[in-house]
Design a protein around this motif. Sequence first.
Motif, PDB file in Angstrom:
ATOM      1  N   LYS A   2       8.898 -16.900 -13.278  1.00 23.85           N
ATOM      2  CA  LYS A   2       7.530 -17.095 -12.972  1.00 23.85           C
ATOM      3  C   LYS A   2       6.829 -16.489 -14.188  1.00 23.85           C
ATOM      4  O   LYS A   2       6.721 -15.267 -14.286  1.00 23.85           O
ATOM      5  N   VAL A  41       6.927 -12.468 -15.169  1.00 19.83           N
ATOM      6  CA  VAL A  41       6.804 -11.442 -14.377  1.00 19.83           C
ATOM      7  C   VAL A  41       7.880 -11.214 -13.329  1.00 19.83           C
ATOM      8  O   VAL A  41       8.121 -10.015 -12.764  1.00 19.83           O
ATOM      9  N   ASN A  42       8.626 -12.286 -12.880  1.00 21.12           N
ATOM     10  CA  ASN A  42      10.193 -11.932 -12.296  1.00 21.12           C
ATOM     11  C   ASN A  42      10.731 -13.242 -12.225  1.00 21.12           C
ATOM     12  O   ASN A  42      10.372 -14.229 -12.725  1.00 21.12           O
ATOM     13  N   SER A  96      13.339 -12.269  -7.038  1.00 19.51           N
ATOM     14  CA  SER A  96      12.607 -11.231  -6.208  1.00 19.51           C
ATOM     15  C   SER A  96      12.717  -9.815  -7.285  1.00 19.51           C
ATOM     16  O   SER A  96      13.600  -9.240  -7.769  1.00 19.51           O
ATOM     17  N   GLN A  97      11.320  -9.279  -7.318  1.00 16.27           N
ATOM     18  CA  GLN A  97      11.085  -8.209  -8.092  1.00 16.27           C
ATOM     19  C   GLN A  97      11.612  -6.992  -7.768  1.00 16.27           C
ATOM     20  O   GLN A  97      12.277  -6.089  -8.648  1.00 16.27           O
ATOM     21  N   ILE A  98      11.852  -6.752  -6.408  1.00 16.58           N
ATOM     22  CA  ILE A  98      12.442  -5.657  -5.886  1.00 16.58           C
ATOM     23  C   ILE A  98      14.189  -5.765  -6.255  1.00 16.58           C
ATOM     24  O   ILE A  98      14.656  -4.645  -6.619  1.00 16.58           O
ATOM     25  N   ASP A  99      14.658  -6.547  -6.140  1.00 19.91           N
ATOM     26  CA  ASP A  99      16.065  -7.045  -6.394  1.00 19.91           C
ATOM     27  C   ASP A  99      16.431  -6.580  -7.841  1.00 19.91           C
ATOM     28  O   ASP A  99      17.174  -5.882  -8.378  1.00 19.91           O
ATOM     29  N   GLY A 138       0.552   1.433   4.182  1.00 23.12           N
ATOM     30  CA  GLY A 138      -0.342   0.902   3.141  1.00 23.12           C
ATOM     31  C   GLY A 138       0.106   1.114   1.672  1.00 23.12           C
ATOM     32  O   GLY A 138       1.531   1.274   1.582  1.00 23.12           O
ATOM     33  N   VAL A 139      -0.671   0.508   0.738  1.00 29.37           N
ATOM     34  CA  VAL A 139      -0.038   0.573  -0.864  1.00 29.37           C
ATOM     35  C   VAL A 139      -1.220   1.176  -1.652  1.00 29.37           C
ATOM     36  O   VAL A 139      -2.268   0.666  -1.528  1.00 29.37           O
ATOM     37  N   THR A 148       1.690   1.653  -6.847  1.00 28.98           N
ATOM     38  CA  THR A 148       2.649   0.383  -6.370  1.00 28.98           C
ATOM     39  C   THR A 148       3.445   0.939  -5.383  1.00 28.98           C
ATOM     40  O   THR A 148       3.266   2.024  -4.562  1.00 28.98           O
ATOM     41  N   PHE A 149       4.234   0.273  -4.654  1.00 32.72           N
ATOM     42  CA  PHE A 149       5.190   0.242  -3.737  1.00 32.72           C
ATOM     43  C   PHE A 149       6.575   0.652  -4.521  1.00 32.72           C
ATOM     44  O   PHE A 149       7.014   0.101  -5.319  1.00 32.72           O
ATOM     45  N   ASP A 192       7.558 -10.222  -3.385  1.00 29.31           N
ATOM     46  CA  ASP A 192       8.086  -9.276  -2.491  1.00 29.31           C
ATOM     47  C   ASP A 192       7.097  -8.669  -1.680  1.00 29.31           C
ATOM     48  O   ASP A 192       6.441  -7.803  -2.095  1.00 29.31           O
ATOM     49  N   PHE A 243       4.000  -4.684   2.745  1.00 29.76           N
ATOM     50  CA  PHE A 243       3.008  -4.126   3.796  1.00 29.76           C
ATOM     51  C   PHE A 243       2.076  -5.345   4.340  1.00 29.76           C
ATOM     52  O   PHE A 243       1.503  -6.337   3.711  1.00 29.76           O
TER      53      PHE A 243
END
Lengths: 361, 129
Positions: free
Chosen positions: A19, A30-31, A34-37, A290-291, A311-312, B38, B41
């Motif tokens: 993407k 940007v990814n 999955s960005q987390i993966d 929250g974030v 961020t998270f 992803d 929250f």
Amino acid sequence: MTTLKQTPLNAAHRAMGAKMVDFGGWDMPVNYGSQIDEHHQVRKDCGMFDVCHMRVVDAKGAGVRAFLRYLLANNADKITIPGKALYSAMLRPNGGVIDDLIIYFMTEQWFRIVVNAGTADKDIAWMKEQAATHAPGLTITSRDDLAMVAIQGPNARAKVWQVLPQTKAATENLVNFQAADCGEYFVARTGYTGEDGFEVMLPKTKVEEFWYALNKAGVPPIGLGARDTLRLEAGMNLYGQDMDESVGPLESGLAWTVDLKSERDFIGKAALLANPPTKKLAGLVLLDRGVLRGHQKVVTQHGDGEITSGTFSPTLEKSIALARIPNAVQVGDTVQVEIRDKLLNAKVVKYPFARNGKGLI
Amino acid sequence: MSNPSNLKYTASHEWVKVEADGTISVGITQHAQELLGDMVFVEAPEIGRALKAKEESAVVESVKAAADVYAPVSGTVTAANGDLDASPESINSDPYGAWIFKMKPDNAADVAALLDVAAYQAVVDSEAH
């Protein structure tokens, strides 16, 4: 609409399902899923990043070390082993941060400098302006013929050696923050993730082939989204977010890179000595749900501050941030962050938050 | 993933499901979750809160960004999906199962006037150009 700049890997990103987003005028991935993966992939194994938008600059000529000693806030004299790298801020005379960069000592006639994409043109203009006054014999060359790929993670170096076996002998004994010039490939044990790995500079004409060869060797591409969560967990500043020309290095968590005690003069030193900072950069971990995000207001008993990056954190599974807050706030204090008109509790922590595959909080 | 034909939609990428008791469930579409990435929250509106159509009601946050979820019609919030507190990522894996909140519409006719699947698909297609 202005046309976005493209790196030589643009077609490869699209072919790999990226993407794409506008990142400071560059069309960047940007990814890819999955960005987390992608984030976990780098902490646990390895991944590759297109960093061709960053700029390589070569400073060559007699007296290059003396020039850098004056140009930069960190002391170029710290690097004496060939290939050794040094992270530094480059300051305006008023102490504002023009950019943060890495210099590599290659020979007494040649230092290589890597600067940020968005600041490259002004950086080079500033370097040339200073060189004209203080070191007119130097040449400052923007290496627009070079591309750069970062391969990061515990298995990153082994993958690079698999793809570029000819570089192994010269690079297997590199210590952290050291590079080797292997002809067409300049291999540096540096990065922006808090993991081991290499940043490889190579001719633009060869980068697509290198990218696909790494992928075939089992290195997946990682987007800018994960690059940001990785660097923030690693406690590394992002220029334009955590610092810029309106703030100094001492209030940007960079005191460890600024040498104020020695006799050495450098651009910005007088201003830093004359204006001791009243704020500092600190780590925050959100205690409520929250974030944390950039620009949110931080309320402390010593006055207000502001989040510079938030961020998270996929490693900690909590929200984390860097924030510029009053000096008097201490690690362990609880502060409040204003998120959508609510005040949420956050704890002030010592950062980095995570490195080398592990959470540190 | 295609958008289910039994749902109603908004141009701001919410989906709406009419439940047997006349309340509606509200979530975000496949297109919206894909744009955000992803999810980490979800902040649902308070139960009992009266919402006006197009008012900011819930907030979904991905690693990348926070996004408002707008009330599709005017009405009163009757439930929030507490499962999303522990697993916000189900919005990514099952966007049409992961409802965010339920509301009782002031007028059933408002719901009937929302976009059908074909009209919503046209909105998504037009954004792609």
